[in-house]
Design an enzyme around this catalytic site. Sequence first.
Site, mmCIF file in Angstrom:
data_model
loop_
_atom_site.group_PDB
_atom_site.id
_atom_site.type_symbol
_atom_site.label_atom_id
_atom_site.label_comp_id
_atom_site.label_asym_id
_atom_site.label_seq_id
_atom_site.Cartn_x
_atom_site.Cartn_y
_atom_site.Cartn_z
ATOM 1 N N ASP A 75 0.819 -1.214 0.000
ATOM 2 C CA ASP A 75 0.000 0.000 0.000
ATOM 3 C C ASP A 75 0.851 1.262 0.000
ATOM 4 O O ASP A 75 2.042 1.245 0.316
ATOM 5 C CB ASP A 75 -0.956 0.001 1.192
ATOM 6 C CG ASP A 75 -0.248 0.079 2.532
ATOM 7 O OD1 ASP A 75 0.793 -0.602 2.695
ATOM 8 O OD2 ASP A 75 -0.727 0.806 3.428
ATOM 9 N N GLU A 129 -0.016 -1.175 5.604
ATOM 10 C CA GLU A 129 1.000 -0.775 6.580
ATOM 11 C C GLU A 129 0.889 0.693 6.941
ATOM 12 O O GLU A 129 1.288 1.099 8.028
ATOM 13 C CB GLU A 129 2.392 -1.069 6.007
ATOM 14 C CG GLU A 129 3.545 -0.890 7.000
ATOM 15 C CD GLU A 129 4.113 0.528 7.046
ATOM 16 O OE1 GLU A 129 4.921 0.817 7.946
ATOM 17 O OE2 GLU A 129 3.758 1.356 6.169
ATOM 18 N N HIS A 332 6.051 9.788 1.663
ATOM 19 C CA HIS A 332 4.805 10.558 1.833
ATOM 20 C C HIS A 332 4.927 11.973 1.271
ATOM 21 O O HIS A 332 4.019 12.780 1.450
ATOM 22 C CB HIS A 332 4.372 10.623 3.304
ATOM 23 C CG HIS A 332 4.270 9.292 3.977
ATOM 24 N ND1 HIS A 332 3.917 9.156 5.308
ATOM 25 C CD2 HIS A 332 4.469 8.026 3.526
ATOM 26 C CE1 HIS A 332 3.906 7.874 5.635
ATOM 27 N NE2 HIS A 332 4.247 7.171 4.558
#
Length: 357
Positions: A75, A129, A332
């Site tokens: 993910d 996760e 991110h």
Amino acid sequence: MENPLTPEVLADPVELTRVLVDIESVSRNEKAIADCVEQVLRGVPHLTTYRHGNTVMARTDLGRASRVVLAGHLDTVPLNNNFPSTTRGDLMYGCGTSDMKSGVAHALHLAVTLPEPKYDVTYFFYEAEEIESKYNGLTLVAEAHPEWLTADFALLLEPTHGIVEAGCQGTMRSVVTTTGVRAHSARSWHGVNAIHAAAEVLNRLGGYEARRVTIDGCDYREGMNAVRITGGVAGNVVPDHCEVEVNYRFAPDRTPAEAEAHLREVFAGFEVRVTDAAPGAAPGLDAPPAKEFLAAVDAPPIGKLGWTDVARFAAMGIPALNFGPGDPNLAHHPNEHVEISKIRAGAETLHRWLTLP
């Protein structure tokens, strides 16, 4: 859809990274990528493959003296105008390039192309996760099939920029609450403003001095930060309730209970509610496969500043390390990318480790 993970793609960890990035798999939407991975692995004769939810596990059973785990999560965080992938020179951009589809590509490439590794290998390609631990594929496997996780050493292919990162920090989320008395904002002296009361919470965080700890030669720096504030009733009402969400990252020499006690000490006088906690992991440097991996990398390890699933393996008594091509500082990030040269170098290191006598 036709599976894009063709033999030609699987043979090249760089192209494999690109194709994996271009299969959208934001947390809780991993079915498509898990289907592709499962289909590939079920066609590999030297592997036995199982699936639980959107987590795919494949393993060799060669009768080796030791078993190691290579694990990567499928993910990603939500897309941020960074999908699909693009390439500029030595850099591949896109959601998940660093965290951690380049690491997943390493594991999938080795699973398919290395039929006789020096250890028996269990490969995990797991879901969720990046969100709450109750959805994490390794959590779900530990509950349903704990025997799948049995190993002498585990390697999490998280982004480390090609450096071994040992252990990991623990993490704790909590809510610090302030209260007051509602009143009309035109007659605010009749009330007590709970948002104003939160200033003391923020002042304590602003003045907080984070610990630095060295364990087995690896440095860990703690951190405690406000990550969200909620409060307010209406545009003309003095609020009577405010919540400051605090994330505490603590060194692996502290247990979650010790971390909570410290958190409550910092916010003495306020209501504190812990909402989520996960222990850290001490550096897993002593297991023979770990020592051999460090020799293959030929560079000293550093402490992992962040939480990873090495902690899950450490809690089961399985030493674990982090190693992957991506830069953890780009995880991110809207400008997330990975160096193509790091993908190739990491794949060569892992292959060398798993094949040297």
